[in-house]
Design a protein around this motif. Structure first.
Motif, PDB file in Angstrom:
ATOM      1  N   ASN A 165       8.371  -0.649  -6.255  1.00  0.00           N
ATOM      2  CA  ASN A 165       8.423  -1.093  -7.652  1.00  0.00           C
ATOM      3  C   ASN A 165       9.850  -1.204  -8.148  1.00  0.00           C
ATOM      4  O   ASN A 165      10.179  -2.084  -8.922  1.00  0.00           O
ATOM      5  CB  ASN A 165       7.649  -0.131  -8.563  1.00  0.00           C
ATOM      6  CG  ASN A 165       6.155  -0.326  -8.468  1.00  0.00           C
ATOM      7  OD1 ASN A 165       5.721  -1.346  -7.955  1.00  0.00           O
ATOM      8  ND2 ASN A 165       5.383   0.636  -8.946  1.00  0.00           N
ATOM      9  N   SER A 166      10.731  -0.329  -7.696  1.00  0.00           N
ATOM     10  CA  SER A 166      12.112  -0.358  -8.185  1.00  0.00           C
ATOM     11  C   SER A 166      12.855  -1.561  -7.650  1.00  0.00           C
ATOM     12  O   SER A 166      13.759  -2.079  -8.298  1.00  0.00           O
ATOM     13  CB  SER A 166      12.834   0.938  -7.807  1.00  0.00           C
ATOM     14  OG  SER A 166      12.914   1.033  -6.404  1.00  0.00           O
ATOM     15  N   SER A 167      12.463  -2.083  -6.526  1.00  0.00           N
ATOM     16  CA  SER A 167      13.151  -3.251  -5.982  1.00  0.00           C
ATOM     17  C   SER A 167      12.695  -4.538  -6.642  1.00  0.00           C
ATOM     18  O   SER A 167      13.395  -5.531  -6.609  1.00  0.00           O
ATOM     19  CB  SER A 167      12.945  -3.324  -4.461  1.00  0.00           C
ATOM     20  OG  SER A 167      11.586  -3.553  -4.201  1.00  0.00           O
ATOM     21  N   THR A 168      11.495  -4.558  -7.265  1.00  0.00           N
ATOM     22  CA  THR A 168      10.976  -5.777  -7.896  1.00  0.00           C
ATOM     23  C   THR A 168      11.085  -5.720  -9.392  1.00  0.00           C
ATOM     24  O   THR A 168      10.396  -6.448 -10.092  1.00  0.00           O
ATOM     25  CB  THR A 168       9.492  -5.986  -7.503  1.00  0.00           C
ATOM     26  OG1 THR A 168       8.760  -4.850  -7.941  1.00  0.00           O
ATOM     27  CG2 THR A 168       9.334  -6.192  -6.026  1.00  0.00           C
ATOM     28  N   SER A 169      11.918  -4.886  -9.945  1.00  0.00           N
ATOM     29  CA  SER A 169      12.026  -4.774 -11.393  1.00  0.00           C
ATOM     30  C   SER A 169      12.741  -5.995 -11.957  1.00  0.00           C
ATOM     31  O   SER A 169      13.447  -6.713 -11.254  1.00  0.00           O
ATOM     32  CB  SER A 169      12.764  -3.488 -11.771  1.00  0.00           C
ATOM     33  OG  SER A 169      14.084  -3.555 -11.290  1.00  0.00           O
ATOM     34  N   ASP A 170      12.558  -6.235 -13.286  1.00  0.00           N
ATOM     35  CA  ASP A 170      13.191  -7.365 -13.966  1.00  0.00           C
ATOM     36  C   ASP A 170      14.691  -7.140 -14.051  1.00  0.00           C
ATOM     37  O   ASP A 170      15.204  -6.072 -13.781  1.00  0.00           O
ATOM     38  CB  ASP A 170      12.613  -7.511 -15.381  1.00  0.00           C
ATOM     39  CG  ASP A 170      11.165  -7.949 -15.342  1.00  0.00           C
ATOM     40  OD1 ASP A 170      10.746  -8.490 -14.307  1.00  0.00           O
ATOM     41  OD2 ASP A 170      10.459  -7.734 -16.352  1.00  0.00           O
ATOM     42  N   LEU A 171      15.372  -8.148 -14.524  1.00  0.00           N
ATOM     43  CA  LEU A 171      16.814  -8.042 -14.695  1.00  0.00           C
ATOM     44  C   LEU A 171      17.166  -7.052 -15.795  1.00  0.00           C
ATOM     45  O   LEU A 171      18.245  -6.494 -15.807  1.00  0.00           O
ATOM     46  CB  LEU A 171      17.401  -9.421 -15.012  1.00  0.00           C
ATOM     47  CG  LEU A 171      17.261 -10.455 -13.889  1.00  0.00           C
ATOM     48  CD1 LEU A 171      17.768 -11.811 -14.365  1.00  0.00           C
ATOM     49  CD2 LEU A 171      17.993 -10.007 -12.644  1.00  0.00           C
ATOM     50  N   ASP A 172      16.248  -6.856 -16.763  1.00  0.00           N
ATOM     51  CA  ASP A 172      16.492  -5.931 -17.861  1.00  0.00           C
ATOM     52  C   ASP A 172      16.491  -4.486 -17.373  1.00  0.00           C
ATOM     53  O   ASP A 172      16.953  -3.596 -18.070  1.00  0.00           O
ATOM     54  CB  ASP A 172      15.415  -6.037 -18.945  1.00  0.00           C
ATOM     55  CG  ASP A 172      15.247  -7.445 -19.445  1.00  0.00           C
ATOM     56  OD1 ASP A 172      15.965  -8.341 -18.981  1.00  0.00           O
ATOM     57  OD2 ASP A 172      14.389  -7.639 -20.309  1.00  0.00           O
TER      58      ASP A 172
ATOM     59  N   PRO B 105       5.434  -9.060 -17.601  1.00  0.00           N
ATOM     60  CA  PRO B 105       4.862  -9.686 -18.798  1.00  0.00           C
ATOM     61  C   PRO B 105       3.508 -10.331 -18.484  1.00  0.00           C
ATOM     62  O   PRO B 105       3.317 -10.906 -17.413  1.00  0.00           O
ATOM     63  CB  PRO B 105       5.894 -10.735 -19.197  1.00  0.00           C
ATOM     64  CG  PRO B 105       6.668 -10.987 -17.961  1.00  0.00           C
ATOM     65  CD  PRO B 105       6.631  -9.735 -17.139  1.00  0.00           C
ATOM     66  N   ILE B 106       2.600 -10.197 -19.446  1.00  0.00           N
ATOM     67  CA  ILE B 106       1.254 -10.760 -19.295  1.00  0.00           C
ATOM     68  C   ILE B 106       1.032 -11.741 -20.439  1.00  0.00           C
ATOM     69  O   ILE B 106       1.319 -11.436 -21.597  1.00  0.00           O
ATOM     70  CB  ILE B 106       0.182  -9.660 -19.342  1.00  0.00           C
ATOM     71  CG1 ILE B 106       0.366  -8.687 -18.187  1.00  0.00           C
ATOM     72  CG2 ILE B 106      -1.211 -10.258 -19.295  1.00  0.00           C
ATOM     73  CD1 ILE B 106      -0.572  -7.511 -18.240  1.00  0.00           C
TER      74      ILE B 106
END
Length: 152
Positions: A30-37, A43-44
């Motif tokens: 999960n930490s590798s696919t996080s958003d740029l923020d 987002p859904i």
């Protein structure tokens, strides 16, 4: 002193370790696919559902039956009404009584009903006991044994 059974202890410990390893693996993915923020949220977007449509296929005879039932309700076929019984006995005499009642009292409907072992001649269909009493006064001149009742 009692000795602990080693097999359940080993099984529990291995199950615990496998669970921790899988949780650590999920957190690292999960930490590798996080958003740029730096957020870990995805987002859904919600879309509106289309309007539902219901189609009712109905036999056209149902409307005819409903009209017939409402007509019978108005005429009092199903409700508590009063009738006058003119005669009970054999069929030949019942037919003669019904014929004479139709001639004498054309404003009221007369019918023959068969209830074991006799035929009965009924006159009218009155909403209230008062209406039936008024009719019975007229009927007693021709049929002195007539009486008022409520059919079941």
């Amino acid at each position: 002193m009692r000795m602990l059974n080693i097999k359940p202890l080993i099984f529990s410990l291995s199950f615990y370790l496998i669970g921790i390893a899988s949780l650590v693996a999920q957190n690292s993915s999960n930490s590798s696919t996080s958003d740029l923020d730096g957020n870990n949220f995805i987002p859904i977007t919600f879309t509106e559902q289309p309007e539902a449509a219901v189609t009712i296929n109905q036999d056209p005879r149902i409307k005819i039956l409903l009209n017939l039932k409402s007509k019978m309700d108005k005429e009092g076929e199903f409700s508590d009404r009063y009738k006058i019984q003119l005669y009970y006995g054999n069929l030949n005499q019942a037919n003669e009584i019904m014929k004479s009642s139709k001639e004498t009292f054309p404003q009221w409907d007369s019918t023959i009903r068969w209830e074991t072992p006799n035929y009965k001649v009924w006159l009218g269909n009155y909403r209230t006991r008062l209406d039936a009493d008024r009719a019975l006064k007229e009927v007693h001149n021709k049929f002195p044994n007539a009486f008022i009742f409520k059919p079941e």
